[in-house]
Design a protein around this motif. Structure first.
Motif, mmCIF file in Angstrom:
data_model
loop_
_atom_site.group_PDB
_atom_site.id
_atom_site.type_symbol
_atom_site.label_atom_id
_atom_site.label_comp_id
_atom_site.label_asym_id
_atom_site.label_seq_id
_atom_site.Cartn_x
_atom_site.Cartn_y
_atom_site.Cartn_z
ATOM 1 N N LYS A 38 -49.380 -83.564 24.138
ATOM 2 C CA LYS A 38 -49.161 -82.206 23.629
ATOM 3 C C LYS A 38 -49.860 -82.011 22.284
ATOM 4 O O LYS A 38 -50.556 -81.006 22.059
ATOM 5 C CB LYS A 38 -47.654 -81.972 23.495
ATOM 6 C CG LYS A 38 -47.227 -80.672 22.839
ATOM 7 C CD LYS A 38 -45.702 -80.616 22.763
ATOM 8 C CE LYS A 38 -45.183 -79.396 22.031
ATOM 9 N NZ LYS A 38 -43.700 -79.351 22.009
ATOM 10 N N GLY A 80 -45.558 -86.397 24.246
ATOM 11 C CA GLY A 80 -45.662 -85.820 22.915
ATOM 12 C C GLY A 80 -47.049 -85.996 22.332
ATOM 13 O O GLY A 80 -47.603 -85.086 21.702
ATOM 14 N N MET A 112 -42.362 -91.496 19.106
ATOM 15 C CA MET A 112 -43.297 -90.642 19.819
ATOM 16 C C MET A 112 -43.367 -91.021 21.289
ATOM 17 O O MET A 112 -43.413 -92.197 21.639
ATOM 18 C CB MET A 112 -44.682 -90.744 19.172
ATOM 19 C CG MET A 112 -44.727 -90.159 17.774
ATOM 20 S SD MET A 112 -46.072 -90.786 16.717
ATOM 21 C CE MET A 112 -47.506 -90.313 17.664
ATOM 22 N N ASN A 140 -43.384 -84.459 13.894
ATOM 23 C CA ASN A 140 -42.538 -85.341 14.694
ATOM 24 C C ASN A 140 -41.112 -84.822 14.726
ATOM 25 O O ASN A 140 -40.596 -84.299 13.734
ATOM 26 C CB ASN A 140 -42.517 -86.756 14.111
ATOM 27 C CG ASN A 140 -43.882 -87.416 14.104
ATOM 28 O OD1 ASN A 140 -44.414 -87.739 13.056
ATOM 29 N ND2 ASN A 140 -44.428 -87.618 15.284
ATOM 30 N N ALA A 158 -42.092 -81.822 25.905
ATOM 31 C CA ALA A 158 -42.251 -82.966 24.998
ATOM 32 C C ALA A 158 -41.654 -82.650 23.635
ATOM 33 O O ALA A 158 -42.356 -82.538 22.629
ATOM 34 C CB ALA A 158 -43.731 -83.346 24.871
ATOM 35 N N GLU A 159 -40.348 -82.531 23.597
ATOM 36 C CA GLU A 159 -39.680 -82.029 22.403
ATOM 37 C C GLU A 159 -39.668 -83.011 21.241
ATOM 38 O O GLU A 159 -39.180 -82.678 20.155
ATOM 39 C CB GLU A 159 -38.254 -81.593 22.779
ATOM 40 C CG GLU A 159 -38.261 -80.403 23.742
ATOM 41 C CD GLU A 159 -36.868 -79.946 24.144
ATOM 42 O OE1 GLU A 159 -35.907 -80.337 23.467
ATOM 43 O OE2 GLU A 159 -36.760 -79.200 25.133
ATOM 44 N N ASP A 160 -40.215 -84.221 21.434
ATOM 45 C CA ASP A 160 -40.363 -85.139 20.300
ATOM 46 C C ASP A 160 -41.513 -84.727 19.394
ATOM 47 O O ASP A 160 -41.666 -85.285 18.295
ATOM 48 C CB ASP A 160 -40.608 -86.561 20.797
ATOM 49 C CG ASP A 160 -41.910 -86.667 21.588
ATOM 50 O OD1 ASP A 160 -41.943 -86.125 22.714
ATOM 51 O OD2 ASP A 160 -42.886 -87.267 21.089
ATOM 52 N N MET A 161 -42.320 -83.769 19.839
ATOM 53 C CA MET A 161 -43.468 -83.308 19.059
ATOM 54 C C MET A 161 -43.439 -81.783 18.990
ATOM 55 O O MET A 161 -43.443 -81.105 20.022
ATOM 56 C CB MET A 161 -44.773 -83.777 19.697
ATOM 57 C CG MET A 161 -45.964 -83.719 18.775
ATOM 58 S SD MET A 161 -45.996 -85.026 17.529
ATOM 59 C CE MET A 161 -46.517 -86.447 18.497
#
Length: 453
Positions: free
Chosen positions: A295, A292, A288, A279, A259-262
């Motif tokens: 996580k 994310g 988001m 973020n 979840a690389e957006d977070m």
């Protein structure tokens, strides 16, 4: 032949510090001729020792003894170590390499799994639990990994699975048990070579509390507490921002590949361990995702369990519009909302970019109980992007020739401007980006005794 299980313990722990417990234990079952098989330690080495001078408890499965499989006495040794770790308030590290349930012991083996699970639940939020996978961790044993706070996987040989990949219907190409797959699925926090894993475990232990009562060790600070940070132009790269802000660049980022957006990470500020949620971009947008939010929620809950302050760097334009958000997003967004609203540790929010819609509210806003909210002068807070808002509010006027840019400027001045949020008390202080580190340190000093009252 060298004992692999013991070698792994001795490599991880400080030299000559390991003390074994239960070395004389052997399998008790007599079914299927187990009594005729030599089972030293019943396939697991257990004991305690030091990592960088600090007490830890450890067990290491021996694949050379009945495949390191879990039976009655094997589990009893592990549970005994758990009891001692909880009593002493020390981390427990599992070095896993096992074929799983010992089939020859059947019901006794199933009971053994249950007792390990129970011991883990008793240790949850009391001491950190770390699982390090060097070989197989499948079936019921995979639950042991997921009940841990952190899971490390050796990149080439570790396998984590509920069902073996070749038993999954229509799966012919994906190795669902691999370290890479499990990292992207969020079940592995760190992946690397054996040497890298030992180093990362030690790094984690250097910043994470050894129990929920004492908090993390406060390191001697050699970094300048008042130094400025040149981060305004690298906000698209949260990890680089954290390296600039943290004491001496110390950053430990679990689940980095998930979840690389977070971004979730532990840093040090004035010697104190701080959990950070930031973020990041999902594709080309700062939006988001459902995963994310999941996580971040799990991370914030973990920080709360071990009395670690939480800092957020908010830069979100809403939620990604996709099927995953519609299927699981509501639950995960609500979980993140609950996590921020119910945590008792110091909470600081820094608005560093756009903060739009309910996604902004969920990200540790003043309304959810943030103790301090800072904002950069360039940050914007509002229901949505000003252009989108203008197109909705002034649709008829625009169609009749009104100047869109003038309307956007007007909306920004009245609604999105950060001074507007500050005037209403939603932002405590507008700060220059270069001063972010020293403002965070100052706020953490003020909030240091929060959890005591």
């Amino acid at each position: 032949m060298a004992n692999k299980a013991r070698e792994r313990i001795e490599t991880l722990l400080d030299d000559n510090s390991f003390v074994e417990i239960g070395a004389m234990v052997q399998a008790r079952s007599t079914d299927f001729n187990i009594k005729d098989t030599d089972t030293p330690g019943d396939g697991v080495v257990t004991g305690y020792g030091l990592v960088d001078g600090e007490l830890v408890f450890v067990y290491s499965q021996d694949p050379e003894v009945l495949g390191g499989s879990v039976g009655e006495m094997h589990a009893r040794k592990i549970v005994n170590i758990y009891d001692k770790a909880i009593e002493m308030g020390a981390p427990i590290i599992a070095l896993i390499d096992s074929t799983g349930l010992r089939i020859q012991e059947s019901v006794d083996g199933l009971e053994a799994f249950g007792k390990i699970y129970f011991a883990q639940t008793q240790a949850s939020s009391v001491i950190p639990q770390i699982s390090v996978l060097f070989g197989n961790c499948g079936g019921g044993l995979s639950v042991v990994s997921r009940l841990s706070d952190f899971t490390f996987m050796e990149s080439d040989n570790a396998k984590l699975f509920v069902n073996s990949p070749n038993t999954i219907a229509n799966n012919k190409t994906v190795d669902t048990a691999s370290a890479d797959y499990q990292m992207k699925s969020g079940n592995a926090d760190f992946v690397g070579s054996e040497a890298e894993i030992y180093a990362e475990v030690k790094k984690l232990l250097s910043v994470f509390p050894h129990n929920s009562e004492l908090g993390a060790d406060e390191l001697e600070v050699t970094d300048d507490l008042n130094r400025g940070v040149d981060i305004e132009n690298i906000i698209d790269n949260p990890m680089a921002v954290l390296e600039q802000i943290s004491d001496n660049g110390v950053v430990v980022a679990p689940k980095k590949g998930f979840a690389e957006d977070m971004v979730t990470a532990f840093i040090k500020l004035n010697g104190q361990t701080v959990g950070v949620v930031a973020n990041a971009k999902a594709g080309d947008e700062f939006k988001m995702t459902s995963l994310g939010c999941k996580k971040a929620a799990e991370f914030v809950t973990l920080c709360d369990s071990f009395d670690i302050p939480v800092v957020t760097f908010t830069n979100t334009e809403g939620y990604v519009s996709d099927m995953e958000t519609e299927q699981d997003g509501l639950y995960n967004i609500a979980s993140l909302t609950y996590a921020f609203a119910n945590t008792d540790v110091p909470k600081i929010n820094v608005l560093v970019g756009n903060a739009y819609g309910s996604a902004y509210t969920v990200m540790n806003s003043k309304a959810l109980g943030a103790d301090i909210v800072y904002a950069w002068p360039s940050a914007k807070v509002g229901m949505m992007d000003s252009k989108a808002a203008v197109n909705i509010m002034y649709a008829d006027e625009i169609q009749n020739g009104a100047n869109v840019n003038d309307k956007i400027s007007e909306y920004d001045a009245l609604q999105s401007n950060i001074n507007n949020a500050a005037a209403r008390g939603y932002v405590d202080t507008v700060i220059n980006p270069v001063d972010t580190r020293k403002y965070l340190i100052g706020a953490l000093e003020m909030l240091f005794t929060k959890s005591l009252y």
